[in-house]
Design an enzyme around this catalytic site. Structure first.
Site: not given
Length: 524
Positions: A179, A182, A360
């Site tokens: 993640s 991102k 997230s």
């Protein structure tokens, strides 16, 4: 379609209020000085000494208050931007981690420097003592040998003010970011669209009594009742139904047929990982991220056809407002130049980026990657979005050697980035030369307090409240990338990546110790 949102107006208003308060405080001090000057001469020497001590204390307190107001910005509706939406989420039940019961609020160090703040008495940006390469190596190299970390372990720490790397270990090796990718999605979207961009959901009239609900790609569009809150609300399907019903009644229309248009996005809607509670099908029209429960963050069962469900919900809302919808909504495509009769707008991109990073949020991440593709005139598909993200980062002159962007969320194991890229993304967003990228920093979870870090760093006094970082977790993959002000008041950007882990909790703890070591380090 950039526009000035309420978020920006409230920020500017709060800044003006802070400046006005400062000027008023200064005027008050000057008036007090003038009022006491005349009596000072006639006062005995012993009394004057007592007054001197009192005056020094008062002046010191005023100075601290003024500096605190100036340094703790930016502000938004009375709260720090980074903690704006998260302050009410202290139950720890959102994001990637879930807490079964409430706990007392964690303790933070008694003094938390503002992000990028200076040490008392320092002058100029970066005036705090800089850590040395050798000092950081002494602190971090032993921690990188923790057996809980996987076979591949890389690191990069940058001095933001000096714009240079002060520690690196395999920082040029590309690895699966999970993640933390991102961060790349956020920088790309803000660079391509700007922080004030909003995503429209519209209703158009395509015939005498034919409506089409056109999705623009806002995953935060909600069908739930608005909350009674001072915060700006996400776009609401109920509001859109209100406006649509009013427009139809003005045209003396009370019976219509309804279609829905998802043509803004192309390519497969299903993520390569397949049906999953971490992400809904990626479509230009959905409500509440296609969640089938009342949750707002984290995993949840998802609707397999979010667009059709959203259109049926809209039809029901129109019926409640006196408009009859003939038949079931059909998937269609609106004409190129339709008559728009109603629209709602998403929160500004800055707010979407903050929410994506704090919790997230995979659905927002994929939406922002596709919005970047639309802005770059690329197909709004997984492939087109990956190409658009890379192009946007190239324009920012970021190090992309070995980088692969297969999605915007990091769920795809074929994503690859280097620790050097992650730390550079954070340095870039922290720079005063790139104010449009500030939501990347303000949206980072705060250790032991918010988002995906709300249940981490408990008991680590150096890291709790000081580390602000994006987490990344897949099976065998653990990453952490963020910012921290070290013990001397120096702002550092860091990234730690490891692959091949077999003990997820142990690997996570090892990464947290690395970040806490940076927070606790003067390292000279």
């Amino acid at each position: 379609m950039p526009e000035t949102g309420k978020w920006q107006v409230r920020w500017q208003s709060a800044e003006r209020s802070a400046r006005a308060a400062t000027r008023a405080a200064v005027r008050s001090v000057l008036t007090a000085i003038d009022a006491t000057r005349q009596t000072w001469q006639a006062t005995p020497r012993q009394t004057r000494q007592t007054w001197r001590l009192t005056a020094v204390s008062a002046a010191t307190g005023l100075t601290v208050a003024i500096v605190a107001v100036a340094a703790s910005g930016p502000w938004d509706s009375g709260q720090r931007t980074a903690e704006r939406a998260q302050a009410a989420e202290m139950d720890g039940a959102s994001g990637e981690h879930h807490a079964p019961e409430a706990r007392p609020a964690p303790s933070a160090p008694p003094v938390l420097p503002a992000l990028g703040g200076r040490v008392p008495g320092a002058a100029g940006r970066g005036a705090a003592p800089a850590p040395t390469d050798a000092g950081l190596a002494d602190a971090l190299a032993p921690l990188l040998k923790d057996p809980a970390l996987g076979t591949l372990r890389t690191a990069s720490v940058l001095d933001v003010a000096a714009d240079r790397e002060v520690f690196g270990e395999g920082q040029g090796k590309a690895a699966t970011p999970a993640s933390t990718v991102k961060l790349a999605t956020a920088v790309a979207a803000l660079s391509a669209l700007g922080p004030d961009h909003r995503i429209d959901t519209t209703v158009v009239l395509t015939g005498k009594n034919r409506l089409v609900l056109v999705g623009g790609g806002d995953p935060t569009l909600t069908a739930r009742a608005p909350r009674h809150s001072a915060e700006e609300q996400p776009a609401n399907l109920r509001t859109l139904a209100d406006a649509t019903a009013r427009a139809l009644k003005k045209r003396h229309l009370t019976k219509i047929s309804l279609g829905y248009d998802t043509a803004a996005y192309s390519g497969p809607a299903e993520h390569p990982i397949g049906p999953n509670e971490n992400i809904a099908p990626v479509t230009a029209l959905m409500t509440d991220e296609a969640r089938l429960d009342d949750s707002e963050h984290g995993t949840a069962p998802r609707d397999t056809d979010p667009a059709h469900t959203a259109a049926r919900t809209f039809a029901d809302l129109l019926h409640d407002r006196g408009i009859t919808v003939d038949g079931d909504p059909e998937d269609t495509k609106a004409p190129k130049k339709p008559t728009r009769i109603a629209a709602v707008h998403s929160l500004p991109l800055s707010a979407l980026v903050e929410r994506m990073l704090t919790y997230s949020d995979n659905d927002i991440a994929e939406a922002l990657a596709r919005q970047t593709a639309l802005a770059s005139r690329q197909p709004a598909s997984f492939a087109g979005a990956g190409k658009a993200v890379r192009t946007a980062l190239q324009r920012e002159h970021l190090p992309l050697a070995g980088a692969v962007f297969e999605d915007g969320s990091g769920l795809d194991r074929d994503d690859k980035v280097t620790a050097a890229l992650l730390s550079r993304l954070l340095l870039h967003a922290s720079s005063p030369d790139h104010p449009a990228l500030r939501p990347v920093v303000t949206g980072l979870p705060v250790a032991a307090f918010t988002g995906t870090l709300s249940n981490r760093y408990r008991g680590q006094s150096a890291g709790a409240g000081a580390v602000r970082a994006k987490t990344g977790t897949l099976t065998g993959v653990n990453t952490l990338a963020g910012t921290v002000v070290d013990a001397d008041g120096r702002l550092l950007a860091f990234s730690f990546m490891t692959t091949g882990t077999t003990d997820p909790q142990g690997a996570q703890n090892a990464l947290d110790k690395l970040a806490s070591a940076v927070a606790n380090c003067g390292c000279r």
